[in-house]
Enzyme design. Structure first.
Site, PDB file in Angstrom:
ATOM      1  N   ASP A   1     -15.371  12.810   1.780  1.00 59.10           N
ATOM      2  CA  ASP A   1     -16.422  13.616   2.393  1.00 59.10           C
ATOM      3  C   ASP A   1     -17.459  12.712   3.035  1.00 59.10           C
ATOM      4  O   ASP A   1     -17.497  11.507   2.781  1.00 59.10           O
ATOM      5  CB  ASP A   1     -17.059  14.532   1.341  1.00 59.10           C
ATOM      6  CG  ASP A   1     -17.583  13.756   0.151  1.00 59.10           C
ATOM      7  OD1 ASP A   1     -18.547  12.981   0.324  1.00 59.10           O
ATOM      8  OD2 ASP A   1     -17.050  13.904  -0.972  1.00 59.10           O
TER       9      ASP A   1
ATOM     10  N   GLU B   1      12.526  -8.148   6.339  1.00 60.10           N
ATOM     11  CA  GLU B   1      11.389  -7.223   6.187  1.00 60.10           C
ATOM     12  C   GLU B   1      10.068  -8.003   6.163  1.00 60.10           C
ATOM     13  O   GLU B   1       9.068  -7.579   6.738  1.00 60.10           O
ATOM     14  CB  GLU B   1      11.530  -6.411   4.904  1.00 60.10           C
ATOM     15  CG  GLU B   1      12.691  -5.423   4.946  1.00 60.10           C
ATOM     16  CD  GLU B   1      12.888  -4.716   3.617  1.00 60.10           C
ATOM     17  OE1 GLU B   1      12.932  -3.472   3.613  1.00 60.10           O
ATOM     18  OE2 GLU B   1      13.010  -5.410   2.580  1.00 60.10           O
TER      19      GLU B   1
END
Ligand code: GLA
Length: 726
Positions: free
Chosen positions: A532, A612
């Site tokens: 928020d 990777e």
């Protein structure tokens, strides 16, 4: 001048670049809302109409005039007691136990800069960036005063609203409801767009027509919650990303809240946003003042993209603070999904070594380094380093990690406590729990009573002792349960506890920010349970969700983007199969998704293949190249991933010289149809070169016709397209 008071018609006019907000003190002293929308000039009181409305009563001082009713008129401060039967912004229980208040205009002042609220987060602006209006309203009988605050940031099309309530009477009163903002529309049909969800699946988007009756959303969990975000949008039915009228209301608060949208008997719409009124009954002794946390308002006549841009700019530049407000955030490796509770100092160092080798800039040691904490059943509250587990003092571990060229960050959950902890043995009365009852446990933990200053002080001291042990440059502030058993042993007025808890939290965070200005704070509450605007004042980034699955993240980040800037969205590449969903997505897809946030990793590099690792090195180089565009650019939602095959988004530099598009294809089928992605926000008449193919496109072509995605098989493919203006 963005705030004008017209003495002649007693009208307040708040102008931003593209919007106007108007209100008027009427002949009885009520403050009526006249208009909020596209910028306009001249007094708008002609919009009000008056008629004798049955069962809509009249204020006594209107005499025989049966056409004047607070039940019908649009208002800035609707309160219980004036004959308005719609939902009120304020309810006061007076000293004589009567409910009711009646606030009339007394005075006002216009001030340079943006008002601030003691103990609460709020938007800030210098005198050359904003202005404030304070309107003093008073109940002539009880002498309760309400000061309405309006902050205007003209360049950003932002208006904030808040209020303070002062008990100007001689005896104690109770505030039973306090909403910061009310928007009344005289007519019109709107959609309500809200953001609902659950742990690990936050901020799904719901768009529904506002109908008769009230639609209420909120949180009674003591935190803003995963379930409903404290932000809502009212939009014309026809409003799209690019066109149409829409309004946003965002609550700058991290506790319980209530949002209400109500269509009344005359098809008028009222939207309210503010504190939850459940378990809320806030005492005010004579002379005491209560500050209502603020709501940020913005309006766009050009659709939802613009609405989001307004909020993004406001939060990024006028709410987030500190060293990291305007600068790149370190690319981090978080230990949680790499090793959960199962680590030692040596394994953390090894993670850091691997991270350094990949080009990662910070190692974050997550949960499990303190007290007795090898699982989530014990240890919370005991903020001292478990040197036995680490095999060395924290300071020396940090030094070694710094020696690798890496920053060091650490996890805390200061508001929580396990019963199996030293702190609980010493202070069992420090938790929220109802007298004579066993408390509700969640994740086997209880909540500390942060409404009590001595509890906050103690935990603050303990946290500081840890922070002082070494060069800690980042804190992840977590909170892993909802509040319950809301009872404090510190007060007779239990109706204040939930709000005082949030004030205690803010007090702690403010002290932390002041004492350790170099530390980057990341908010977290089981992922995005406290995502928020209130938290953004202290923590410029927030872990967006415990769900790191790239596909789910596309949707979660889509919903989040309506109200919050990308610079606030904590987003990491994690291992596959994903720990939350079991889904396997390509590393490139995970990378592109995480790049729409504050980028990082949450896996054990040692478990990866060399190819990777090489890919990750390239990913990091790529991210650094785009970092400034991602953080500062205008963010556009190109598709709706809840409805379309591909999730796609775009960053356009403010000068439109650079554009970055991220695309994740969510589905694969045989003999696939072709997906076209249309860009947004490009100036007309420009040409852009896509950097990989070298192909040049007209901006109109990119926006009107779009570009086809290559025909490829394979699940969950992703693309990143980078364009430069030529
Ligand atoms: C919460 C957070 C996670 C992790 C754990 C640790 O769930 O969201 O990222 O920090 O707590 O317990």
């Amino acid at each position: 001048m963005s705030i004008i008071f017209s003495e002649k018609d007693k009208t307040f006019i708040l102008h931003t670049k593209n919007t106007t907000y108007q209100m008027q003190v009427d002949s009885y002293g009520f403050l009526l809302h006249l208009y909020y929308g596209r910028r306009t000039e001249g007094c708008m009181d002609y919009l009000l109409s008056y008629a004798d409305r049955g069962f809509s009563g009249n204020p006594y001082d209107a005499g025989q005039d049966r056409t004047y009713s607070m039940d019908v008129l649009p208002q800035e401060l609707p309160c219980q007691g004036t004959g308005d039967y719609r939902s009120p912004a304020i309810i006061v229980k007076n000293a004589d136990s009567s409910y009711g208040c009646d606030f009339r205009y007394r005075d006002h002042r216009i001030l340079p800069g943006k008002y601030q609220l003691p103990g609460l987060p709020a938007v800030y602006a210098d005198p050359d960036q904003g202005e404030s209006l304070e309107i003093l309203m008073e109940d002539p009988v009880t002498h309760v005063e309400v000061t309405l605050f309006y902050g205007v940031l003209p360049d950003l099309d932002i208006i904030t609203r808040s209020a303070s309530i002062r008990n100007g009477g001689g005896e104690k009163i109770y505030l039973e409801k306090a909403q910061a903002a009310c928007l009344d529309w005289l007519y019109g049909d709107y959609d309500l767009i809200s953001f609902y969800g659950r742990h690990a699946m936050e901020r799904n988007v719901q768009r529904i027509p506002v109908a008769h009756g009230a639609h209420v959303l909120g949180s009674r969990r003591g935190t803003s919650s995963h379930q409903y975000n404290p932000m809502m949008i009212l939009a014309d039915h026809e409003a799209t990303e690019e066109a149409g009228s829409c309004y946003a209301m965002s609550f700058v608060y991290s506790g319980g809240f209530k949002g209400e949208v109500e269509k009344d008997q005359f098809n008028q719409t009222r939207a309210l946003l503010g504190l939850s009124d459940e378990l809320f009954s806030y005492p005010l002794d004579s002379g005491e003042v209560f500050y209502v946390p603020e709501v940020v308002l913005t309006y766009s006549s050009q659709g939802l993209s613009r609405l989001s841009h307004n909020l993004h700019r406001c939060f990024r530049l006028h709410l987030c603070r500190g060293k990291y407000k305007d600068c790149p955030r370190p690319i981090l490796l978080n230990s949680w999904e790499a090793s959960y509770f199962d680590f030692s100092g040596a394994s953390i160092y090894e993670l850091a070594r691997q991270a350094a080798d990949l080009g990662i800039e910070m190692l974050v040691m997550d949960d499990g380094w303190f007290g007795k904490r090898d699982d989530d059943n014990s240890g919370l509250g005991d903020w001292f380093v478990n040197e036995e587990k680490l095999g060395e003092p924290l300071g020396s571990l940090i030094e070694k990690i710094n020696g690798l060229g890496l920053k060091f960050g650490i996890w805390f959950e200061p508001e929580s406590i396990n019963e199996d902890s030293q702190l609980y043995k010493e202070h069992p009365d420090w938790v929220l729990s109802l007298p004579g009852r066993n408390p509700v446990r969640a994740r086997n933990q209880l909540v500390l009573d942060f409404s009590r200053p001595e509890v906050v002080d103690h935990i603050f001291r303990e946290v500081c002792k840890v922070l002082d042990q070494g060069n800690i440059e980042y804190i992840k502030w977590d909170m892993n349960r909802s509040l319950s058993d809301c009872y404090s042993r510190n007060t007779k007025d239990q109706g204040r506890v939930l709000h005082d808890y949030v004030l205690g939290l803010y007090d702690f965070l403010e002290r932390l920010v002041q004492c350790y200005p170099h530390i980057l704070l990341e908010g977290c509450s089981g992922g995005g349970g406290r995502f928020d605007a209130g938290m953004l004042y202290y923590t410029p980034q927030i872990w967006c969700s415990d769900n790191t699955d790239a596909l789910d993240r596309v949707r979660i980040q889509y919903g989040t983007s309506f109200g919050y800037p990308v610079s606030a969205v904590g987003s990491h590449v994690s291992a596959v199969p994903n720990h939350q969903t079991g889904r396997v997505t390509p590393l490139r897809t995970r990378g592109i998704t995480a790049m729409a946030g504050t980028f990082g990793y949450e896996l054990d590099p040692a478990s990866l293949m060399d190819v990777e690792r090489e890919q990750i090195r390239a990913q990091i180089r790529e991210y650094k190249q785009y970092e400034s565009l991602i953080r500062n650019g205008l963010y556009y939602r190109l598709t709706n991933p809840f409805q379309e095959e591909a999730g796609a988004w775009e960053f356009v530099a403010e000068d439109a010289l650079e554009v970055l598009v991220g695309i994740v294809v969510q589905e694969v089928h045989g003999n696939m149809t072709v997906t076209y992605i249309r860009l947004k926000g490009l100036p007309e008449g420009r040409f852009y070169k896509e950097q990989q193919s070298g192909r040049v496109f007209a901006s109109e072509a990119l926006m009107e016709a779009g570009i086809p995605l290559p025909e490829q098989t394979g699940e969950y493919r992703a693309y990143q397209l980078y364009f430069k203006s030529v």
